[in-house]
Scaffold this active site. Structure first.
Site, PDB file in Angstrom:
ATOM      1  N   ASP A 411      64.217 170.436  55.196  1.00 26.86           N
ATOM      2  CA  ASP A 411      64.934 171.163  54.203  1.00 26.86           C
ATOM      3  C   ASP A 411      65.482 172.177  54.941  1.00 26.86           C
ATOM      4  O   ASP A 411      65.201 173.008  55.879  1.00 26.86           O
ATOM      5  CB  ASP A 411      63.994 171.665  53.381  1.00 26.86           C
ATOM      6  CG  ASP A 411      64.490 172.237  52.074  1.00 26.86           C
ATOM      7  OD1 ASP A 411      65.355 171.961  51.453  1.00 26.86           O
ATOM      8  OD2 ASP A 411      64.143 173.863  52.052  1.00 26.86           O
ATOM      9  N   GLU A 440      68.878 168.140  56.347  1.00 26.95           N
ATOM     10  CA  GLU A 440      69.630 168.602  55.255  1.00 26.95           C
ATOM     11  C   GLU A 440      70.661 169.718  55.795  1.00 26.95           C
ATOM     12  O   GLU A 440      70.122 170.841  55.871  1.00 26.95           O
ATOM     13  CB  GLU A 440      68.974 168.845  54.159  1.00 26.95           C
ATOM     14  CG  GLU A 440      69.922 169.424  52.885  1.00 26.95           C
ATOM     15  CD  GLU A 440      69.055 170.280  52.085  1.00 26.95           C
ATOM     16  OE1 GLU A 440      69.652 170.484  50.859  1.00 26.95           O
ATOM     17  OE2 GLU A 440      68.391 171.369  52.451  1.00 26.95           O
TER      18      GLU A 440
END
Length: 663
Positions: A411, A440
């Site tokens: 993340d 990400e």
């Protein structure tokens, strides 16, 4: 070992984070420069984590003194006029290959990437960053590394204009005097190889240098790419994605709403649907965060990095789900959050009490009471990675969960120091070379391919799909794929393709059923691993709502399953197959709503037609294209003018003769 990791390739003015690996927060770590260019005046401070900025081109050697001894790290600095592939990215991790996070704006969220015509990442077409892939081999009594160099696709340089700079890994006991370099090749006698030898390199042109690549030789190892010799040496490419991941159909599950209206625990609900996911063609399952959090349903605001969220169940429940998934052949991805904690984390609740409070140094601060964060998110606080206890805490969490799963979806990867990701990468790969690290990062950053992550969110193709759905020219998706090379990604880079996720409005809501089918077709037929967000396959309209299992569109469900089958069954649709532009003619319907392209391997070829329009279209394709649709099994041929003419509703894939495609 506390060694800070692989050598770094940077440009002058770039910042390099220097941090001991596997740190003991109670120990003493110091840094000093033992080699620098004569014109350099740079110095280092006294902190265990330092931020080093080379000020002159040349080679630097930085020495770490740690409890387990002294460790040297080589930093190769190129002139600041040379650009790396990180130059044209924005945000915290937008530096060069050795860079560290910096700045506070951060890239956009998952859906904020904006597609621009491929080529905008170059310096105007005259130069730009080259690309490099290293090829290891065993030839006679030598270990050989050859560099395949490619100039910028829109540049004026040729491969012959590029130089290759090799660096031996400071962690390995390789006798530098035994190593020979011959242009784009490096050779090491097998009798001079230690137990492990890692070689790093970049291609250098007049306008920039490439994303670094690396190879590794081990004695008696089990490398992914192995060449056997009398000395029992194995060779592998540590920066490649695991073979299982490149063609996986990845399925994202928003954990707390997956069960729908059924009164069932989340892990049991997912386990009960594993047979369904298998029939759909799914290979890997990504769950949104499962750790204890501040009760936000998305789960990204963590309050305990070592405990399963109580509303989801127990660790035993989670492990039973993983075991059931593994028994059916699925891979499981853990959503790893490293940038921040929730403000209800007990450490932050202590830290916010004042400048002298416990855990104060664990966080970055804007003011006495306000922590650093991004996008003015009010429920999280950014960690301070210059503080060794933070690194230790998160590394311990990584070690705990890596033992259970097959990969991490990382993340906000752009928000965490590059050096920390390198440490996680090396730790995970040393314990399991097939472990996946998926970042990400919006927009994607080519330098993240260099020993940080194996696979990247393809936010550029995502943005192109959104623009096409909204009425843009369908050929934009080809430009998006070609743009990977134009901003510097090497040919061995891997990508995850997506049209929606938990951060985005459902594609079908924004653009309608027909366009949603075409977008799904793009995911399954372009180079990259396709992502399905749970419910996408049956027309779910709510982004994070309970899944409407009882109202599933079974026709759409069957269509997506057929796409997955075609992807798995057709070698020409694999991630390694070439993407080839072909001539085609739209003979019925708006031409800008249709795109056709070919995927080819040495022995197979297929032509793909995507129709984002609301009505079927008739398209003329190169002769040698068979009219049988590999997705539906139907014959879609129509009367034509000597070429292959087909009628397409939303997506069709046709067998083809590669020799006819390029005529």
């Amino acid at each position: 070992m506390h060694h800070p990791g692989p050598p770094r390739f940077v440009a002058t003015g770039d910042e390099v984070e220097l941090a001991p690996r596997d740190p003991d927060p109670t120990a003493t770590y110091t840094w000093r420069l033992t080699q620098a260019p004569a014109q350099s005046t740079v110095s280092l401070g006294d902190d265990p984590v330092e931020h080093f900025v080379p000020d002159a081109p040349g080679r630097y050697v930085v020495r770490l003194t740690a409890p387990d001894g002294e460790h040297d790290l080589t930093v190769r600095a190129f002139p600041g006029t040379l650009e790396s592939s990180g130059t044209h990215t924005s945000g915290r991790s937008g530096g060069h290959s050795g860079g560290v996070s910096g700045g506070r704006s951060g890239p956009g969220r998952s859906g904020s990437g904006e597609y621009t015509q491929a080529g905008d990442g170059s310096d105007g077409g005259g130069g730009g960053q080259p690309r490099l892939t290293l090829r290891p081999d065993i030839e006679g009594d030598e270990a050989v590394v050859r560099a395949d160099c490619s100039p910028h696709p829109e540049g004026t340089e040729t491969a012959a204009d590029l130089a290759v700079e090799f660096l031996l890994d400071d962690r390995d006991d390789v006798d530098a005097d035994a190593v020979t370099r011959d242009g784009t090749a490096l050779r090491i006698p097998l009798d001079a190889l230690p137990e492990r030898a890692r070689i790093h390199a970049v291609a250098v042109g007049n306008h920039g240098y490439s994303v670094p690549d690396a190879v590794e030789f081990t004695r008696g190892g089990d490398g992914v790419e192995t060449v056997t010799s009398g000395a029992g040496v194995a060779a592998r490419r540590p920066y490649d994605a695991p073979a299982w991941a490149e063609d996986s159909v990845i399925y994202e599950i928003y954990v707390r709403t997956f069960a729908g209206e059924r009164d069932e625990s989340p892990f049991d609900a997912i386990t009960d649907r594993l047979d369904y996911l298998d029939s759909l063609g799914v290979d890997a399952i990504w769950l949104t965060p499962v750790l204890q959090n501040d009760h936000a349903p998305h789960g990204y605001n963590i309050t305990d990095f070592f405990e399963i969220a109580s509303d989801l169940g127990t660790r035993a429940d989670y492990e039973r789900f993983i075991e059931a998934a593994h028994d059916r052949g699925f891979k499981v991805l853990f959503d790893l959050v490293c940038n921040h904690s929730a403000r209800t984390h007990p450490y932050f609740e202590s830290a916010v009490e004042g400048p002298d409070a416990d855990y104060r140094e664990w966080y970055e601060w804007r003011s006495d009471t306000e922590p650093e964060t991004y996008f003015e998110w009010e429920h999280i606080a950014n960690f301070n990675f210059d503080h060794l206890p933070v690194r230790r805490h998160l590394l311990d969490a990584v070690a705990q969960w890596a033992d259970l799963v097959d990969g991490f979806r990382c993340d906000m990867a752009w928000a965490v120091p590059n050096g920390f990701w390198r440490e996680i990468h090396d730790y995970c790969k040393d314990r399991d070379s097939e472990f996946l690290l998926l970042d990400e990062t919006i927009p994607y950053i080519p330098d993240f391919q260099a020993g940080l992550f194996d696979m990247h969110f393809d936010s550029t193709t995502y943005a192109a799909l959104r623009q096409v759905g909204g009425g843009g020219d369908a050929e934009a998706i080809l430009g998006a794929i070609e743009g990977r090379a134009e901003i510097g990604f090497p040919e061995h880079a891997s990508f995850m393709l997506y049209a929606e996720n938990h951060d985005e409005t459902r594609y079908i809501v924004d653009y309608g059923r027909e366009a949603a089918e075409a977008a799904a077709g793009a995911l399954f037929t372009l180079p990259g691993a396709p992502l399905l967000y749970a419910g996408q396959e049956f027309g779910q309209r709510g982004r994070r709502d309970d899944l409407a299992w009882d109202h599933a569109d079974e026709t759409l469900q069957s269509f997506v399953s057929d796409l997955a089958s075609a992807r798995h069954d057709q070698p020409a649709l694999s991630a390694d197959a070439d993407l080839v532009r072909i001539p085609y003619e739209v003979r019925d319907g708006p031409s800008d709503r249709v795109v056709a392209y070919a995927r080819t391997t040495e022995n197979d070829a297929a032509v793909v037609v995507l129709n984002f329009g609301s009505e079927p279209t008739t398209v003329g394709l190169p002769a040698g294209t068979d009219g049988t649709d590999l997705v539906s099994g139907e014959y879609r041929g129509a009367a034509g003018d000597g070429d292959a003419t087909v009628t397409v509703d939303s997506v069709s894939v046709f067998p083809a003769d590669e020799n006819d495609l390029r005529q």
